[in-house]
Each structure stands twice: as C-alpha cells, then as structure tokens.
Enzyme design. Structure first.
Site, short mmCIF file in Angstrom:
data_model
loop_
_atom_site.label_atom_id
_atom_site.label_comp_id
_atom_site.label_asym_id
_atom_site.label_seq_id
_atom_site.Cartn_x
_atom_site.Cartn_y
_atom_site.Cartn_z
N GLU A 104 -12.64 1.41 12.60
CA GLU A 104 -13.92 0.92 12.09
C GLU A 104 -14.26 -0.46 12.66
O GLU A 104 -15.39 -0.91 12.58
CB GLU A 104 -13.90 0.86 10.56
CG GLU A 104 -13.92 2.21 9.88
CD GLU A 104 -15.28 2.91 9.97
OE1 GLU A 104 -16.30 2.20 10.07
OE2 GLU A 104 -15.31 4.15 9.95
N SER B 132 -7.96 -0.87 12.19
CA SER B 132 -8.77 0.33 11.99
C SER B 132 -9.78 0.54 13.11
O SER B 132 -10.31 -0.43 13.67
CB SER B 132 -9.51 0.22 10.65
OG SER B 132 -10.51 1.22 10.54
N SER C 84 -9.85 0.19 1.08
CA SER C 84 -9.99 0.97 2.31
C SER C 84 -11.16 1.93 2.36
O SER C 84 -11.38 2.57 3.40
CB SER C 84 -8.69 1.77 2.54
OG SER C 84 -8.42 2.62 1.45
N THR D 77 1.53 3.34 -2.24
CA THR D 77 1.06 4.49 -3.02
C THR D 77 -0.07 5.25 -2.31
O THR D 77 -0.52 6.28 -2.81
CB THR D 77 0.57 4.06 -4.41
OG1 THR D 77 -0.47 3.09 -4.26
CG2 THR D 77 1.72 3.47 -5.23
N ARG E 161 -4.94 12.42 1.00
CA ARG E 161 -6.10 11.56 1.16
C ARG E 161 -6.86 11.48 -0.17
O ARG E 161 -6.94 12.45 -0.92
CB ARG E 161 -7.01 12.14 2.23
CG ARG E 161 -8.14 11.22 2.70
CD ARG E 161 -7.61 9.91 3.19
NE ARG E 161 -8.31 9.43 4.39
CZ ARG E 161 -8.34 8.15 4.73
NH1 ARG E 161 -7.78 7.23 3.96
NH2 ARG E 161 -8.94 7.77 5.85
N ALA F 152 -5.03 -2.27 1.41
CA ALA F 152 -6.39 -2.72 1.69
C ALA F 152 -7.34 -2.08 0.70
O ALA F 152 -6.99 -1.08 0.05
CB ALA F 152 -6.81 -2.35 3.12
N TYR G 66 -16.00 -3.75 5.40
CA TYR G 66 -14.62 -3.30 5.62
C TYR G 66 -14.20 -3.55 7.07
O TYR G 66 -13.13 -4.09 7.34
CB TYR G 66 -14.50 -1.82 5.28
CG TYR G 66 -13.19 -1.18 5.71
CD1 TYR G 66 -12.03 -1.35 4.95
CD2 TYR G 66 -13.10 -0.41 6.87
CE1 TYR G 66 -10.83 -0.79 5.34
CE2 TYR G 66 -11.92 0.16 7.27
CZ TYR G 66 -10.78 -0.03 6.50
OH TYR G 66 -9.60 0.54 6.90
N LYS H 156 -11.29 -6.04 8.51
CA LYS H 156 -10.20 -5.55 9.36
C LYS H 156 -10.11 -6.34 10.66
O LYS H 156 -9.01 -6.58 11.18
CB LYS H 156 -10.40 -4.06 9.64
CG LYS H 156 -9.93 -3.14 8.53
CD LYS H 156 -8.42 -3.18 8.35
CE LYS H 156 -7.92 -2.17 7.34
NZ LYS H 156 -6.45 -2.25 7.16
N GLY I 58 0.81 -1.21 0.00
CA GLY I 58 0.00 0.00 0.00
C GLY I 58 0.84 1.25 0.00
O GLY I 58 0.43 2.30 0.52
#
Length: 324
Positions: free
Chosen positions: A129, A127, A82, A10, A186, A80, A151, A155, A8
C-alpha cells in the site's frame, strides 16, 4: 535455542509465523495488548507454545520491558492498525500505531542492544500500500512510494525509519514489502475473507448476496503461510535489506468472485453482488503487482500456493466452519 518476539502475534501472519518458528525449534514470545483481549485466549488454545507478554506499541516502557524479559535473537514487528478503510476514519490512531509504533519497537530493541551488547535482528512488516498511486509496473524495491491512504502513509514512515536505524546504528533491520496475502485466518473486514464467508453462507442458504465497492481494483494476492517464510529468510541473511514479497500476478475483484463462486458451482454471480459506494475508498489504489525477483535470487523464496488454490481454500474453510 533461538528466541523470537512477535508483535501482532494474534493476526494471521503472527499465527503462521509462530507455527513456522516453533517448527524450527525457536522459543516463541508473542506481544498482546490488553488483559481482556479475546484473541489472547484463542492464541493460548491454538498456539500453546507461545509465551504471551503484555505490551502496547504506543507504550515504549512496556516494549522495553518485553524485549528485556525475553532477550530475543529476532524481533518481528507485525502489529499495526491494518485495515486500510478504517485508516481514513481514524487517521491519528493509525499513524500513531502503524507508524509511531515502529519507532518505539526500534528504540526498545536498540536500548536492549546498547544495555546488554546482545545482537538482535529486526523485521518490519512494510506494505505494498506504500506504492499507492503506482509510478512503475511492476513495483520493486526502488519504486517511488506514493501512498494513497493514512495507512499507507504510516507504513512509509515505519519503512523509512527502519532503514534509518539500519544506516544510523548498524542494526540488522530488514523490511518486507509484502503485497496482499490472505488465508482462512484473514479478518472478515478484508475483501477476500468477506467474499469467502459470504459465498459459504450463500451456499448454505443463509444469505442471498453481498455488497462490494470497486470490482475493477487489481491486487497481487498470495498465501500468508508462504509469506511468513520470506520474513524468516530475511533475518537469516548476513546483511539486512528490504525485499518485495509478491506472486508477480495480478487479479481483480471480479476474478476473486469468479473463483469463489465457482467453488460452490455458481458461474454467474452478477445477480448476487451489489455495488455500494460506501465500500469505495476516498483515494483508490487501482493496480498493485510486485516484482519479487530480488527475494527469489537472494533469499531463494518462491510462493507455493496459487491465487485459485488460495481462494478455494478460503471458501472450503468457511463452509466447513458453518457445518461445524
């Protein structure tokens, strides 16, 4: 020279982490999916010191090959699917990548360690979440997990799998339970960047308003550049563990709009913001606020950028981008 592999790489976290590790003298490798990935070219321009490797979290052989090639001291699994809203539309892909991909990375690292005898420290990007329908306020490492999206469920799988590999195989495997962290890097699909880009365009008379869903949802927002330091600190500890990373302060979408519009001199944004049910989640997470006292005590980590500084930073960046 230490070597680190970032999946991840990038994404916003991957880029900030690569910069941090490079500044600390690491040789940095980044795993990128696909030969024609446009972010690969951007990464090569902005982070020329990152050695790019090809791999896919769904392809265990490619991960074993990447780990064997770079022989990392540290692996940071940030990759992920995401975007939470997307996870309802593609629950299977989200589960496979965001959940199953963690298992594949752990297996690739374990295979390398068994084959070479070289120790590897592993970081998993968990996360907030995962807390979903929160059972405790604020949320800490011991809070019951009750995810409210595909999601979040994925996670949770990755989080517990990381704990299982730590306990089963003695791996130095840590999870950072990161609460919402934002930056000018972001993606535009996330609400903070959606707002900052819209406010910048309104400031330049390029659009009249924006559409949002639940304005009363509350999040614990921090700066991604601060949070990647916590990731690194976790892997410098003698023992692996799990840590909540947060600011300990909560703000609503309305607070976000207040600060963003104030940056361009607008005090009343109500006529510019439309409510649209298509942006509401099937199962909403109304309040997330983290207790990061463990990270402060054990890691010595504290966030540096405030919520207001973060949002103003993002709006100024997007205005500057339009002017360029």
């Amino acid at each position: 020279m230490k070597r680190a592999l970032i999946t991840g790489v990038t994404g916003q976290d991957g880029m900030y982490l690569a910069e941090l590790l490079n500044d600390k003298g690491y040789e940095v490798f980044g795993l990128v999916q696909g030969q024609n990935n446009p972010k690969k070219d951007l990464l090569a321009q902005t982070h020329p010191y990152v050695k790019i490797l090809s791999g896919n979290l769904l392809d265990l052989v490619s991960l074993i090959r990447a780990v064997s090639f770079c022989r990392p001291d540290e692996v940071y699994n940030l990759a992920a699917v995401s975007f939470v809203a997307y996870s309802w539309e593609n629950a299977r892909l989200t589960s496979d990548v965001t959940g199953g991909g963690v298992l594949n990375m752990l297996e690739a690292v374990r295979f390398h360690m068994d084959k070479t005898g070289e120790p590897v420290k592993f970081y998993q990007a968990s996360s907030s979440e995962m807390f979903g329908k929160v059972q405790e306020v604020p949320q800490r490492e011991s809070t019951l997990l009750w995810p409210r999206s595909p999601y979040g469920v994925a996670k949770v799988f990755g989080h517990y799998m990381t704990i299982n590999y730590r306990e089963s195989y003695g791996m130095h495997a840590s999870s950072g339970i990161l609460f919402n962290h934002e930056s000018p890097r972001r993606g535009p699909e996330f609400v903070t960047r959606k707002v900052s880009m819209a406010v910048a365009r309104i400031h330049k008379n390029l659009q009249n308003g924006l559409s949002l869903g639940n304005l009363d949802a509350k999040r614990d927002w921090g700066f991604a550049g601060d949070y990647v330091e916590a990731m690194w600190l976790m892997l410098q500890q003698p023992e692996a563990d799990d840590y909540v990373i947060s600011t300990g302060q909560t703000h609503s979408i309305r607070d976000l709009l207040d600060v963003a519009f104030d940056e361009i001199g607008v005090t009343d944004w109500n006529q510019m913001v439309r409510l649209d049910d298509q942006f509401k989640r099937p199962a909403e997470v109304d309040l997330l606020i983290g207790d990061s006292s463990k990270a402060r005590e054990v890691l010595g980590w504290t966030p540096k950028v405030t919520f207001e500084e973060l949002i103003r930073m993002m709006v100024r960046h997007d205005i500057a981008e339009l002017e360029r």
